[in-house]
Structure formats: structure tokens, C-alpha cells
Design a protein around this motif. Structure first.
Motif, PDB file in Angstrom:
ATOM      1  N   THR A 118       0.691  -1.122  -0.004  1.00  0.00           N
ATOM      2  CA  THR A 118      -0.160   0.134   0.034  1.00  0.00           C
ATOM      3  C   THR A 118       0.735   1.368  -0.142  1.00  0.00           C
ATOM      4  N   ASP A 119       0.314   2.262  -0.124  1.00  0.00           N
ATOM      5  CA  ASP A 119       1.084   3.623  -0.257  1.00  0.00           C
ATOM      6  C   ASP A 119       0.360   4.748   0.840  1.00  0.00           C
ATOM      7  N   ARG A 120      -0.701   4.548   1.227  1.00  0.00           N
ATOM      8  CA  ARG A 120      -1.261   5.230   2.409  1.00  0.00           C
ATOM      9  C   ARG A 120      -1.757   4.731   3.668  1.00  0.00           C
ATOM     10  N   LEU A 121      -1.611   3.409   3.798  1.00  0.00           N
ATOM     11  CA  LEU A 121      -2.258   2.771   5.112  1.00  0.00           C
ATOM     12  C   LEU A 121      -1.197   2.686   6.227  1.00  0.00           C
ATOM     13  N   LEU A 122      -1.176   3.367   7.082  1.00  0.00           N
ATOM     14  CA  LEU A 122      -0.205   3.514   7.942  1.00  0.00           C
ATOM     15  C   LEU A 122      -0.355   2.589   9.384  1.00  0.00           C
ATOM     16  N   PHE A 123       0.714   2.068   9.797  1.00  0.00           N
ATOM     17  CA  PHE A 123       0.413   1.236  11.148  1.00  0.00           C
ATOM     18  C   PHE A 123       1.406   1.840  12.308  1.00  0.00           C
ATOM     19  N   SER A 124       0.736   2.146  13.439  1.00  0.00           N
ATOM     20  CA  SER A 124       1.190   2.580  14.506  1.00  0.00           C
ATOM     21  C   SER A 124       1.065   1.723  15.694  1.00  0.00           C
ATOM     22  N   ALA A 125       2.067   1.505  16.623  1.00  0.00           N
ATOM     23  CA  ALA A 125       1.481   0.690  17.873  1.00  0.00           C
ATOM     24  C   ALA A 125       2.455   1.073  18.983  1.00  0.00           C
ATOM     25  N   LEU A 126       2.099   1.395  20.132  1.00  0.00           N
ATOM     26  CA  LEU A 126       2.630   1.715  21.273  1.00  0.00           C
ATOM     27  C   LEU A 126       2.080   0.781  22.637  1.00  0.00           C
ATOM     28  N   GLY A 127       3.222   0.878  23.561  1.00  0.00           N
ATOM     29  CA  GLY A 127       2.667   0.226  24.922  1.00  0.00           C
ATOM     30  C   GLY A 127       3.385   0.571  26.087  1.00  0.00           C
ATOM     31  N   MET A 128       2.791   0.281  27.192  1.00  0.00           N
ATOM     32  CA  MET A 128       3.834   0.665  28.441  1.00  0.00           C
ATOM     33  C   MET A 128       3.358  -0.625  29.390  1.00  0.00           C
ATOM     34  N   LYS A 129       4.268  -0.927  30.155  1.00  0.00           N
ATOM     35  CA  LYS A 129       4.137  -1.746  31.541  1.00  0.00           C
ATOM     36  C   LYS A 129       4.782  -1.149  32.491  1.00  0.00           C
ATOM     37  N   ALA A 130       4.225  -0.800  33.526  1.00  0.00           N
ATOM     38  CA  ALA A 130       4.752  -0.216  34.610  1.00  0.00           C
ATOM     39  C   ALA A 130       3.991  -0.534  35.980  1.00  0.00           C
ATOM     40  N   TYR A 131       5.046  -0.214  37.107  1.00  0.00           N
ATOM     41  CA  TYR A 131       4.491  -0.582  38.461  1.00  0.00           C
ATOM     42  C   TYR A 131       4.735   0.675  39.263  1.00  0.00           C
ATOM     43  N   PHE A 132       3.455   1.227  39.850  1.00  0.00           N
ATOM     44  CA  PHE A 132       3.380   2.397  40.330  1.00  0.00           C
ATOM     45  C   PHE A 132       3.372   1.961  41.937  1.00  0.00           C
ATOM     46  N   PRO A 133       4.078   2.769  42.791  1.00  0.00           N
ATOM     47  CA  PRO A 133       4.301   2.559  44.154  1.00  0.00           C
ATOM     48  C   PRO A 133       2.821   3.178  44.728  1.00  0.00           C
ATOM     49  N   LYS A 134       2.508   4.414  44.380  1.00  0.00           N
ATOM     50  CA  LYS A 134       1.196   5.079  44.941  1.00  0.00           C
ATOM     51  C   LYS A 134       0.344   5.696  43.924  1.00  0.00           C
ATOM     52  N   ALA A 135      -0.099   4.771  43.045  1.00  0.00           N
ATOM     53  CA  ALA A 135      -1.233   5.382  42.095  1.00  0.00           C
ATOM     54  C   ALA A 135      -2.503   5.695  42.650  1.00  0.00           C
ATOM     55  N   ARG A 136      -2.833   6.875  41.974  1.00  0.00           N
ATOM     56  CA  ARG A 136      -4.274   7.280  42.489  1.00  0.00           C
ATOM     57  C   ARG A 136      -5.465   6.942  41.256  1.00  0.00           C
TER      58      ARG A 136
END
Length: 344
Positions: A118-136
Motif C-alpha cells: 500500500t502507499d497510504r495505509l499507516l500502522f502505529s503501535a505503542l505500549g507501556m508496562k509499569a508498576y506504580f507505588p502510589k497510584a491514585r
């Protein structure tokens, strides 16, 4: 908690400007750089950048990390990001017991990979894995008279992932430039003075797309509180969500990553179908609009811009019931994660 996401992800996204390579369209290469139309030598930006950073929030404590940004990953225009971060030890309270924990995790993303064939089909991906000690988290009371102190404070995991497919329509700027290639000088787009603020869908770049999302949050401080200041999740040990988003977006600026004039807007519908481990099904319709006005510069500035934003949304599924601890079919949104996919 979203404050922490803003610091982590905005730090990485802002550095995309540093990693943009100058494109060589209508330029002539020489040994020292690229010569523009008026004979000025433009030195190409680095295609690999390392970015150390530090920050401190209530959820993480003092923390830092290092990110790497690669321009030209797999394809010349593709940008990839990866980072690891770690925080100082924090004193926490979990189910009434004193303990310690450290903020830690990682983030990775790839933006605008053109699907082969293709010339105009765009793929993006992102991810995060995290551990929070004092998440609210603000889970229980979302009424008009809710209290800012009605939050759950807990250590635990906070993970998300997005996969995004965007088709750039063959109209306006998207007709000949679906990937959004620009020639840059010091972070500013060259030869874009006449762009930005044109007629919607006639000028600018327009895309339609679909995005799959996944989110997971665990609450280690889950035993019912013995007082009003314990901030326990009251038995709720995790909150998972997954689903699809459908969107149409339009960028009519002179440069989407560093605009000085024009506007952007996006209409999006999100749906969690209740599949798998999802806590409950929900949906959400939203619209956002950004407008940029170019202002005169001073002797010590290169760009002055008045930026204005509007956002509104509605959940058709949300059912409020005072007898329920958690409102039925209420959305769990990842606004910051979604912003990264769109802006990058």
C-alpha cells in the motif's frame, strides 16, 4: 495518575522533533549536508537519539530513565521509541501494612509504518508496562459534587497497549504526501508558509482508521478500609478493558508536530464489548479540536503561537445508580495514550 502518564509520554513525544531527519526532496547532497534552494547548507538531524530524563510525582516519587529514538526504523520515515525507567524506594501502605515499593517499567512505540503493498495505509503501535507505588484512581464517585479526596491510593501494575491502522484519504495534502514528509530546519517545516487553515477536506491531510486497545490496572491495596483516609479499592483487585476505536481525523496545519497556524480535529467512537477479562462493556463518543494562530515574533523568539483546544464527549452506555459501588458500563479511557498515537 494521568499526571504521571503526561510526564512520561510527553517527554518522549516531544523529542520526536529532535529525531526528525531532513528529507532530501528537491535538494542536492554535498559532503557537508544538504543545499536548499537559496544555497544554505542544511545539516541532517541525527537518526538515533538517546534522551535521559528525570521527574518526580506523587504516584512515582523521584524517578528517571533513558529513552532511545530511532528515525528511519524499517522505513525511512518511520520513528521508533523505547525507554526504561526506575524510581527511588517509596514507603507505602498495603491492606493496612507498612511496606516499600519502587516505580519501574518500560515504554515502546513505532509510528507510521506503511503497510507493504500500500502507499497510504499507516500502522502505529505503542505500549507501556509499569508498576506504580502510589497510584491514585478516582473509581467510585463521579457525581457533580464528588470530592477530590475520594480516590484510591494503591501500588500495582498499570499497563496499556494500542495498535492503530490509519488510511490517509487521497485528497488535499494527503494526495501526494500521505506519510506527512516535511523538510525541516531547526525543528520548523521549510516552504510551508502558504499552508495551514485551508478548507476542511479540500486542503490538509484526512485519515480514517481503527484502533485496538488494551488496558490493565491492578490494585494491591484492596481490603476494605477501616477509616476514610485509607483510600482502599474496597475489594476491587483489578480493572481490565479492551476493545476497538473508530475515528476520522483531519490536520490542516503548516506542520502537525510543531504547528504555527491552522487547525486539527478528530471524531472518535470507542467500544469495549466486554470480551475476555474486561470488567464491563462500555462505549464513548468524543470530538476534539485544536486551533493555532501565528503571532508576531520577538527578537529573542523563533515562533509565537496562540493554541486553543476544545474537547467534548459522551458515553451512551453509562448507567448511574446510587446502589452500585461502581457505575455500570462506565468508560475507562486512555486519553494520554490516544493523544500520542494521533500526534506522533
Amino acid at each position: 495518575m494521568k499526571k504521571t502518564y503526561n510526564i512520561l509520554i510527553s517527554t518522549l513525544s516531544a523529542t520526536l522533533l529532535l529525531s526528525q531527519s531532513v528529507t532530501a526532496a528537491e535538494k542536492v547532497n554535498n559532503d557537508s549536508g544538504i543545499i536548499d534552494e537559496v544555497g544554505e547548507v542544511l545539516h541532517p538531524s541525527k537518526d538515533l537519539v538517546f534522551v535521559p530524563y528525570v521527574f518526580s510525582t506523587d504516584s512515582t516519587g523521584f524517578a528517571g530513565g533513558v529513552g532511545v529514538i530511532k528515525k528511519g526504523f524499517l522505513q525511512p520515515h518511520v520513528t521508533a521509541i523505547a525507554t526504561l525507567f526506575y524510581g527511588a524506594e517509596q514507603d507505602i501502605v498495603t491492606n493496612g501494612e507498612d511496606d516499600t515499593a519502587n516505580f519501574s517499567g518500560g515504554f515502546a512505540a513505532i509510528f507510521d509504518y506503511v503497510i507493504p503493498g500500500t502507499d497510504r495505509l499507516l500502522f502505529s503501535a505503542l505500549g507501556m508496562k509499569a508498576y506504580f507505588p502510589k497510584a491514585r484512581y478516582y473509581i467510585f464517585d463521579h457525581s457533580n459534587n464528588s470530592d477530590e479526596n475520594d480516590y484510591v491510593e494503591t501500588s500495582g501494575d498499570s499497563d496499556f497497549a494500542f495498535i492503530n491502522l490509519r488510511y490517509v484519504l487521497p485528497m488535499g495534502d494527503g494526495l501526494d504526501n500521505p506519510e506527512g514528509h516535511y523538510t525541516l530546519r531547526n525543528g520548523f517545516a521549510v516552504d510551508r508558509e502558504g499552508y495551514g487553515g485551508g478548507k476542511p477536506f479540500v486542503t490538509g491531510r484526512t485519515g480514517i482508521g481503527i484502533s485496538g486497545f488494551y488496558g490493565h490496572n491492578s490494585f494491591e491495596n484492596y481490603i476494605a478500609p477501616t477509616s476514610g483516609v485509607d483510600h482502599s479499592s474496597g475489594g476491587l483487585e483489578k480493572w481490565d478493558t479492551n476493545g476497538l476505536r473508530f475515528f476520522v481525523d483531519h490536520d490542516n496545519t503548516d506542520y502537525d508536530l510543531n504547528p504555527s497556524r491552522g487547525y486539527q480535529f478528530k471524531l472518535q467512537y470507542s467500544k469495549d464489548f466486554g470480551w475476555g477479562d474486561s470488567v464491563q462493556s462500555w462505549d464513548f463518543m468524543e470530538f476534539k479540536y485544536n486551533h493555532y494562530v501565528d503571532l508576531p515574533t520577538f527578537s529573542f523568539t523563533q515562533q509565537n503561537v496562540l493554541a486553543m483546544s476544545f474537547w467534548t464527549g459522551n458515553s451512551f452506555s453509562w448507567e448511574r445508580d446510587d446502589d452500585l459501588v461502581i457505575a455500570a458500563h462506565r468508560p475507562r479511557l486512555g486519553k494520554v495514550e490516544d493523544w500520542v498515537v494521533c500526534s506522533a
